[in-house]
Design an enzyme around this catalytic site. Structure first.
Site, mmCIF file in Angstrom:
data_model
loop_
_atom_site.group_PDB
_atom_site.id
_atom_site.type_symbol
_atom_site.label_atom_id
_atom_site.label_comp_id
_atom_site.label_asym_id
_atom_site.label_seq_id
_atom_site.Cartn_x
_atom_site.Cartn_y
_atom_site.Cartn_z
ATOM 1 N N ARG A 185 0.822 -1.221 0.000
ATOM 2 C CA ARG A 185 0.000 0.000 0.000
ATOM 3 C C ARG A 185 0.849 1.261 0.000
ATOM 4 O O ARG A 185 0.373 2.338 -0.364
ATOM 5 C CB ARG A 185 -1.014 -0.054 1.143
ATOM 6 C CG ARG A 185 -2.080 -1.135 0.909
ATOM 7 C CD ARG A 185 -3.003 -1.304 2.090
ATOM 8 N NE ARG A 185 -2.350 -1.755 3.281
ATOM 9 C CZ ARG A 185 -2.121 -3.039 3.590
ATOM 10 N NH1 ARG A 185 -2.517 -3.994 2.770
ATOM 11 N NH2 ARG A 185 -1.500 -3.369 4.706
ATOM 12 N N GLU B 137 3.736 -6.609 13.139
ATOM 13 C CA GLU B 137 2.644 -6.846 14.090
ATOM 14 C C GLU B 137 2.141 -8.292 14.016
ATOM 15 O O GLU B 137 1.824 -8.888 15.017
ATOM 16 C CB GLU B 137 1.507 -5.856 13.800
ATOM 17 C CG GLU B 137 0.486 -5.754 14.910
ATOM 18 C CD GLU B 137 -0.701 -4.884 14.524
ATOM 19 O OE1 GLU B 137 -0.687 -4.280 13.442
ATOM 20 O OE2 GLU B 137 -1.640 -4.838 15.321
HETATM 21 P P1 AMP Z 1 4.653 -2.677 11.479
HETATM 22 O O1 AMP Z 1 5.948 -3.217 10.962
HETATM 23 O O2 AMP Z 1 4.151 -3.440 12.663
HETATM 24 O O3 AMP Z 1 4.718 -1.182 11.730
HETATM 25 O O4 AMP Z 1 3.551 -2.953 10.364
HETATM 26 C C1 AMP Z 1 3.373 -2.062 9.323
HETATM 27 C C2 AMP Z 1 3.033 -2.772 8.049
HETATM 28 O O5 AMP Z 1 2.066 -3.778 8.230
HETATM 29 C C3 AMP Z 1 2.462 -1.777 7.047
HETATM 30 O O6 AMP Z 1 2.966 -2.100 5.765
HETATM 31 C C4 AMP Z 1 0.982 -1.974 7.147
HETATM 32 O O7 AMP Z 1 0.381 -1.894 5.882
HETATM 33 C C5 AMP Z 1 0.789 -3.369 7.745
HETATM 34 N N1 AMP Z 1 -0.103 -3.364 8.898
HETATM 35 C C6 AMP Z 1 0.245 -3.636 10.190
HETATM 36 N N2 AMP Z 1 -0.814 -3.583 11.001
HETATM 37 C C7 AMP Z 1 -1.869 -3.274 10.232
HETATM 38 C C8 AMP Z 1 -3.262 -3.059 10.497
HETATM 39 N N3 AMP Z 1 -3.774 -3.159 11.729
HETATM 40 N N4 AMP Z 1 -4.057 -2.716 9.458
HETATM 41 C C9 AMP Z 1 -3.546 -2.603 8.207
HETATM 42 N N5 AMP Z 1 -2.257 -2.803 7.894
HETATM 43 C C10 AMP Z 1 -1.416 -3.129 8.893
#
Ligand code: AMP
Length: 171
Positions: A59, A96
């Site tokens: 995205r 996550e």
């Molecule tokens: P992080 O590395 O935990 O900051 O995760 C960020 C990445 O995971 C981004 O590319 C987001 O598009 C995706 N992502 C993580 N959590 C979500 C969520 N709750 N909703 C949508 N996309 C998420």
């Protein structure tokens, strides 16, 4: 930017139980919202004199690609493993919901460049930190990171100490 909040759709238990997925497809379907997002990023980032936009799969490509064209800057993708066809470097990271690796072409940024890293959402910060590592491995600087959505309660900023972070909507 409060006006885009109603275009962020919560999908409970996607892709795994316990995750509330923030679906941004309603934003993509609203050209006025896309223009407001691009304009807000542009206004904040222009003074930092970036020379390149780096978008994180997938995205981050949508928002980063549109922003790069609006700012008349080159765009480079950071992708999941096995997708990029040319010479590349990789970095492993935790996110996550799982673990992963990100890759970038060796000519994705040039030494000394001022890159802005764009993604749709900042959660725990692992993905964005890995993208910064890729850019910096290639000798460029990350002058800012831009997110449409920041999940503030996950504390992702702590994984990005000292970095300039622009998030348009904090939840
Ligand atoms: P992080 O590395 O935990 O900051 O995760 C960020 C990445 O995971 C981004 O590319 C987001 O598009 C995706 N992502 C993580 N959590 C979500 C969520 N709750 N909703 C949508 N996309 C998420």
């Amino acid at each position: 930017m409060e006006s885009i909040k109603h275009l962020i759709r919560d999908i409970p238990d996607f892709p795994k139980k316990g995750i509330i997925f923030k679906d941004i497809t309603p934003i993509l379907g609203d050209p006025a919202a896309m223009a407001r997002i691009t304009g807000a990023f542009e206004q904040t980032l222009e003074p930092l004199k970036p020379t390149r936009i780096v978008g994180i799969e997938s995205r981050g490509f949508l928002f980063g690609g549109v922003l790069a064209a609006a700012m008349n800057l080159p765009f480079s993708p950071v992708r999941k493993p096995g997708k990029l066809p040319y010479d590349k470097i990789s970095v492993s990271y935790s996110l996550e919901y799982g673990e992963g690796t990100l890759e970038m072409h060796t000519d994705g940024v040039t030494r000394g460049e001022r890159a802005v890293v764009i993604d749709d959402l900042l959660a725990t910060g692992g993905t964005a930190a890995a993208a910064c590592q890729l850019v910096e491995k290639l000798g460029a600087q990350v002058v800012a990171l831009g997110f449409v959505i920041e999940l503030g309660f996950l504390g992702g900023r702590q994984k990005l100490p000292g970095r300039q972070i622009v998030s348009l909507v904090t939840i």
